[in-house]
Design a protein around this motif. Structure first.
Motif, short mmCIF file in Angstrom:
data_model
loop_
_atom_site.label_atom_id
_atom_site.label_comp_id
_atom_site.label_asym_id
_atom_site.label_seq_id
_atom_site.Cartn_x
_atom_site.Cartn_y
_atom_site.Cartn_z
N ALA A 5 58.32 -36.95 97.75
CA ALA A 5 57.34 -38.18 98.42
C ALA A 5 56.16 -37.10 98.80
O ALA A 5 55.16 -38.07 99.91
N ASN A 6 55.59 -36.84 97.80
CA ASN A 6 53.96 -36.53 98.36
C ASN A 6 52.72 -36.76 96.89
O ASN A 6 51.62 -36.34 97.00
N SER A 7 53.02 -38.35 96.63
CA SER A 7 52.93 -38.86 96.30
C SER A 7 52.30 -39.86 96.67
O SER A 7 53.80 -40.80 96.33
N VAL A 8 51.32 -41.02 96.55
CA VAL A 8 51.13 -42.35 96.96
C VAL A 8 50.13 -43.17 95.92
O VAL A 8 49.28 -42.39 96.26
N THR A 9 50.95 -44.43 95.94
CA THR A 9 49.54 -45.07 94.90
C THR A 9 49.12 -45.84 95.92
O THR A 9 49.49 -46.78 97.03
N ILE A 10 47.83 -46.18 96.09
CA ILE A 10 47.25 -47.15 96.33
C ILE A 10 46.08 -47.75 95.77
O ILE A 10 46.14 -47.97 94.45
N THR B 68 45.40 -37.74 91.91
CA THR B 68 46.18 -36.98 90.96
C THR B 68 46.43 -38.36 89.79
O THR B 68 46.75 -38.07 88.31
N GLU C 52 46.46 -42.96 92.57
CA GLU C 52 47.89 -41.56 93.35
C GLU C 52 47.15 -40.95 94.18
O GLU C 52 46.28 -40.35 93.37
N VAL C 53 47.35 -40.95 95.13
CA VAL C 53 46.56 -39.28 95.86
C VAL C 53 48.16 -39.00 96.46
O VAL C 53 49.04 -39.23 96.35
N SER C 54 47.31 -37.37 96.11
CA SER C 54 48.76 -36.10 96.54
C SER C 54 48.62 -36.70 98.60
O SER C 54 47.23 -36.48 99.19
N VAL C 55 49.79 -36.37 99.33
CA VAL C 55 49.15 -36.37 100.88
C VAL C 55 50.40 -34.87 101.14
O VAL C 55 51.54 -34.92 101.26
#
Lengths: 225, 123
Positions: free
Chosen positions: A9-14, B24, B108-111
């Motif tokens: 879960a280290n990438s999230v769509t915005i 990303t 998509e961004v890495s968190v």
């Protein structure tokens, strides 16, 4: 994969849902308001290189005779030849050099308008970079889009560059004085234009000879607020 | 080639919306009738993104086809260019209904992971 714990879960769509040209369109909107507040008409002139935009402007300025007052934003990749030609007619001109750029955008036009400080009830012509592709996409804040084509270019131009011709509200067919020496079929050109843009008005004229020119100058006078 | 300017607008708009978040994946929508060539955007994307928060991101472009409406017989049909002929009546007069899209859909961004770095791994 996450480097800390191995989770995925280290990438999230915005979601952004944003027009790519939103920034240019906002600036164009601001230009349009700026012009409206001052009762100034802006016309975006577009064409391929060598169709006679600058010659058209020189004669337009001469034939309008100061009523309305005209000022010009000249866009070219390099040099200030065109602005010098316009200034020689006695009217104000600002040269914008785009360098490697192939079109004017609303930001550079905003700066040029500040420089020009056009008076109320006047006309600003923006002579875009000679190019039938890129300028079609960039709103400058103009009220009218005029595409200039010439009879030395071939009658299939509207079909070859449909985006540009579809974006015009007026198409000027220039250099008609050369028709007797050419194989150019004016009706075929009109038919091709009708195919990509049935709403555009077609004006046939010669900017050097003057034939048909009053149709154009009458149209411009009628546009002035 | 206005695709360089278009791509610069994409990268600038993302930076403006997301600040220094590391991107990303970039998802664009470039309609077939938009006047922008998706392949040309792909070609210059890495170069334009270099040195920004978008550098190295994967570019995904959806290219919706054009839909036009025949002005003469009102048939609706698909078109990949502005030069069209109605399949029903042969008319060249058409109104573009869609296919002009030129949008940034999402990124998509890495968190950073919420788990503390020192936490023991569970298996």
């Amino acid at each position: 994969m996450c480097g800390t714990c191995g989770c995925s879960a280290n990438s999230v769509t915005i979601p952004l849902e944003q027009r790519v040209l939103a920034r240019n369109d906002d600036l164009a909107h601001r230009n349009r308001e700026w012009l409206a507040q001052r009762d100034v008409l802006a016309v975006n002139l577009m064409s391929s290189p060598g169709s006679g935009k600058t010659t058209l402007l020189e004669r337009t300025i001469r034939d309008l005779g100061g009523d309305p007052v005209v000022s010009v934003v000249e866009g070219d990749q390099e040099t200030s030849f065109d602005a010098e030609r316009i200034r020689a007619t006695g009217c104000r001109a600002v040269q914008v050099n785009t360098g490697a750029g192939c079109h004017l955008d609303a930001g550079v036009v905003a700066a040029a308008l500040d420089d020009l400080a056009p008076p109320a009830h006047s006309v600003v012509f923006v002579e875009n970079v000679g190019n039938l592709v890129c300028p079609a996409l960039f709103d400058l804040g103009e009220r009218h889009r005029v595409v200039v084509a010439s009879v030395t270019e071939g009658e299939n131009k509207p079909l070859k560059y449909p985006h540009m011709f579809a974006a015009a509200d007026v198409v000027v067919l220039n250099k008609t004085d050369l028709l007797p020496h050419l194989d150019f079929d004016v009706d075929a050109f009109a038919g091709h234009l009708d195919r990509v843009n049935p709403r555009a008005a077609l004006i046939r004229l010669s900017a050097t000879g003057g034939t048909g020119f009053e149709v154009w100058t009458d149209l411009v006078r009628g546009w002035v607020p | 080639m206005h695709e360089v300017s278009i791509t610069q607008e994409v990268v600038a708009a993302i930076a403006e919306r997301l600040g220094d978040k590391r991107v990303t994946v970039v998802r664009l929508e470039i309609g077939k009738l938009s006047g922008v060539v998706a392949d040309a955007v792909r070609f210059c994307f890495d170069l334009v993104a270099e040195g920004t928060t978008v550098a190295g991101a994967r570019l995904e472009i959806a290219e919706p086809p054009g839909r036009v409406l025949c002005r003469d017989c009102a048939t609706e049909y698909e078109a990949d260019s502005l030069i069209v002929l109605c399949p029903a009546c042969g008319s060249a007069h058409a109104e573009v209904l869609s296919g002009n899209e030129l949008r940034i859909r999402s990124v998509e961004v890495s968190v950073p992971c919420a788990a503390p770095a020192a936490a023991p791994r569970t298996r």
